[in-house]
Scaffold this active site. Sequence first.
Site, PDB file in Angstrom:
ATOM      1  N   LYS A  76       0.846  -1.200   0.000  1.00 58.53           N
ATOM      2  CA  LYS A  76       0.000   0.000   0.000  1.00 58.53           C
ATOM      3  C   LYS A  76       0.881   1.249   0.000  1.00 58.53           C
ATOM      4  O   LYS A  76       1.945   1.264   0.631  1.00 58.53           O
ATOM      5  CB  LYS A  76      -0.905  -0.034   1.239  1.00 58.53           C
ATOM      6  CG  LYS A  76      -1.998   1.024   1.266  1.00 58.53           C
ATOM      7  CD  LYS A  76      -2.888   0.853   2.499  1.00 58.53           C
ATOM      8  CE  LYS A  76      -3.966   1.919   2.583  1.00 58.53           C
ATOM      9  NZ  LYS A  76      -4.844   1.734   3.762  1.00 58.53           N
TER      10      LYS A  76
ATOM     11  N   SER B 123      -9.693   1.790   2.768  1.00 56.63           N
ATOM     12  CA  SER B 123      -8.770   2.537   1.927  1.00 56.63           C
ATOM     13  C   SER B 123      -7.766   1.665   1.171  1.00 56.63           C
ATOM     14  O   SER B 123      -7.208   2.124   0.184  1.00 56.63           O
ATOM     15  CB  SER B 123      -8.020   3.552   2.783  1.00 56.63           C
ATOM     16  OG  SER B 123      -7.217   2.914   3.750  1.00 56.63           O
TER      17      SER B 123
ATOM     18  N   SER C 204      -9.873  -0.650   6.980  1.00 58.19           N
ATOM     19  CA  SER C 204      -9.290  -0.456   5.653  1.00 58.19           C
ATOM     20  C   SER C 204      -8.604  -1.676   5.049  1.00 58.19           C
ATOM     21  O   SER C 204      -8.268  -1.667   3.863  1.00 58.19           O
ATOM     22  CB  SER C 204      -8.301   0.704   5.675  1.00 58.19           C
ATOM     23  OG  SER C 204      -9.008   1.916   5.683  1.00 58.19           O
TER      24      SER C 204
END
Lengths: 102, 480, 500
Positions: C79, C154, C178
């Site tokens: 990420k 996210s 997330s």
Amino acid sequence: MSEAKNDELVSREVISRIAKLARLDLDDNEQNTYEHDLETILDHFKKINVYDTKQVEPAYHPHDYENKLREDDAKPSRPPQDWLALAKQVKDGCYMVPKAVE
Amino acid sequence: MTTYETIIGLEVHTELQTDSKIFCSCSTRFGQQPNTQCCPVCLGLPGALPVLNRQVAELALRLCLATDCSITPVTRFDRKNYFYPDLPKAYQISQLHEPIGRNGQLCLKDFPERVVRIHEIHMEEDAGKLTHDPWSDQSLVDYNRCGVPLLEIVSEPDLRSAEEALDYLATLRKLLMFLGVSDCRMEQGSLRADVNVSVRKTGTQALGTRTEMKNMNSFKAIGRAIIHESQRQIDLLNEGGMILQETRRWDENKEMSFAMRSKENAQDYRYFPDPDLPPVKLDKAWIDRVRQNMPERPEQKQSRYQHEWRLSAYEAEQLTDEPFLASLLEQTIACGANPADVSSWILGEWLQACRSGNCDASDLSVQPESLAKLLEMIRNNVITRTTARSVFTYMLDHQIDPESYVREHGLAMVNDLDDLKQMVASVLEASEQSVKDYLAGKEKAKTYLIGQVMRKSRGKANPAHVNKLVEELLEQHRQP
Amino acid sequence: MQLTELSAWQLGDLIRKKEIRALDAAEAVVAEIKTKNEKLNAFLSYDEAVIRSQAEGVQEKLDAGQVLSPLAGVPMAVKDNISTRLYPTTCASDMLQGYLPPYDATVIENLQQAGAVITGKTNMDEFAMGCSTETSFRGPALNPWNQGHTPGGSSGGSAAAVAAGLSWYALGSDTGGSIRQPSAYCNLTGLKPSYGLVSRYGLIAYASSLDQIGPMARSARDCAAVMDCITSQDSKDSTSSDHSTAFKASCYEATTGFNISLKGRKIALPEQALAQVDPAVRRAVSETAAVFKDLGADIVPFDLPYQDASVPVYYLIACAEASGNLARYDGVQYGRQPDNGHEMDLTAFYEHNRSAGFGKEVKRRLMLGTFVLSSGYYDAWYLKALKMRRMIIDSYNEMMRGIDAVLMPVTPSAAPPLYQHEDDPLARYISDTFTVDANLTGRPAIAFPCGINAGGLPVGAQLTGHLLADDILLGLVHAYQTQTSHHEKRPSSARKGEPA
């Protein structure tokens, strides 16, 4: 809630003061949006007030732990170029910023 | 006419004597090239995290105990949020809600009736250094000082004059240095004081509106700023004006203070507990350990020097003026030297050498063992004090063993009576006028003659013998 | 055999046994990324040359006889809020465009030690603030199951990448769901570890007391293998747990030697949660409970404590911490910096840089966070939330006594169409209702696939466990996955070589 009128949770004045504190330059449109959003959100959030928390200790962390310490050993630093290379405005090995007036 | 009383409280910031910074392992050394003592943590790079330096808590505890503070059993760090270029995270890690120590006290030296209450002592990180670049009219930022550990010592408004404030600072400074908490070099910024000043009509109780004075970089400046600010407030009140609660910047050159515009006035710091740092639990075992290893405080040393070593009150006070002198004294005595001899030498020759060399006492490189040897040679009549002085001067620049030096250079005292008699005779012969003066009743002439003999012996002659011989031979001159 | 069809540990096994070379796996994944990423927008950055040279480096070590880890040579994605020297790290924000961190996050060092091949950085909501990747400065990632739908957020880019076969596993971060919510939306298994188990050093903070890095993969077993690589006690993170070594040992046990019979295990099912979700989700979660029952577990009732307070408490705390964490982005040292900074005064400089660099949702949360900390509001909002957090933590401790895990939906529905709640932040916040408790209490929680709805979109279930008992959760889900095949289903777009 000194600055809010009646049952209003956030006023336009508060929004503009908060924006200043957060160093955000918001135009009228944005100020309206965030005033409306914060009002809606906080109006929903205020339901937590039905719970009595007078005797409750606040939780600063998800669980209790303490005394994470390191020994006082100085280690050599990396060359300043490793960080200064990230900045656009550099002079004499220093970061350059607009004049800070006191 | 109305008389006023000045009310003073001090916020002292002191940099701790640690090797590494408070939350990362960068060096704290002063005076290095800009941004050469930095890492992701103290630069506040995204994702970097703080880890507390144990020694910071340890030194803070030491000071808290020495000032009778109550220790917070679980102490925490908070973030103080504000934007300024010397603060790369835009928050300073400090302590608001649970500072390490509270409710302490400090007794003043020259105002024995005045016990200054300490409101709190807390740990925090220092900020970077800004300089103005006149060429670009921009500011230049050096982050080396970012994350250097600080203690802030906040007094209650218990001081009543500039003299008291300076006494408080001097007492605190001495304590910090003797505890090994800080080197307190004001010129390097490792001791800084902000002063809160207010005035009130004599006899009234309520505190007046206070102003906070910043940017004084010497004790002298602090004294002047206090006097100036209290007078400014009194004048203002007498003219019917009002004091504004504000932060003012002292300008030492202009000897005036100016209200600061931006960062300090009307701020909302939005303090909140730092989620990156777990609380620090100060349990009894830790506190006891710090208490047991507590360095001796200056007043304790002073009284020990008087009682144990029979030094005068004056000497004891002088020798506890700074930790270096005290430690030099103690170490030299530990090497076998006589306490009175060491004291007299340090306060005499040592400090004199510093004055002539324009340096600090600790800058002289003479080791306690060498000093002890030198003093023992005087005591045992191996050398004269005059010889010792010149050997000492040589020792300032050279690593030598004073005993072998004296031996190799033939500096031992001349005790041989025949040799000395010859020397005295030749001096008297060459100083006909002085001899006549002496015989005519001028005692001073004898001192001159003794000095001449000492000079001729290059300081090595046994002064007691010389004294006796000069008298004897002068008497012989009386009988033609 | 299609390499991209294998699970991460299967691929790792083949590489370790020298049946295929690390470079082959790297080439396979490079080809997939090149074909599909332009459409899916899962990766914000990747570099073929960097991928190949890492694969070659790992292969050399393996050829020299070094034992790295079961996942050595397996390509994986990270990420974009986890600091890497190899790739820019931007948090999908204009504010950090071009920022190449001068240091690696501890998890990255651990992964490299383990022989991971890092293919690139994945799309996300800006500074992890969102549940759809719609707040990304670079536009949203798409859900490989249906490109009109969000992959979640996210960590949506990580989810899309793994689901579409562009990566065998990925790292996400979870502040309020997330990792778990995009895992549920994309049919993955994703673990939000116990707070403190995985180092946060180098994770660009959103809300420090809630953030945690974790794995997103195709099975519990893959997640366990990733946890073995990334978990470490880190002296650079004061909130890191001392438990990591013990955990690593039990992690392997859990998904290999775990007794498939769950006799004696107690799993709680809060009926009230099921009542609040869409029927397909309700059905799938109920069926999941039935599978656990068949495996021998006791299913017991449960009441989620202070359920209506969770979302408010979460947002009040997260936004407050964020307002501090994101204050450092001011255009002085790194990232987006103006060319004409010298023409502005200091305050204008800050305001200009921050207003131009942050997107709408980030500003909204900074406003909220600054507000609740500001003078006159702290006690009523922030302190109140901290006290409620204590009440929630205490209640879970009380109520979970004797219970191994709580089974819940991850989200009220399957992945919604893109931009469904664009102008209704509150509606978006409320959809986090089942995920935020794990962050508030620091407890581990795992999302795993449990069915496909009528629209062809995956549905996930979630187990919340005891602090530092992440291995139990992995074991429970592993047991479930030995009896079911939901986690093996792949979107049709994931077929090799087909453009997404």
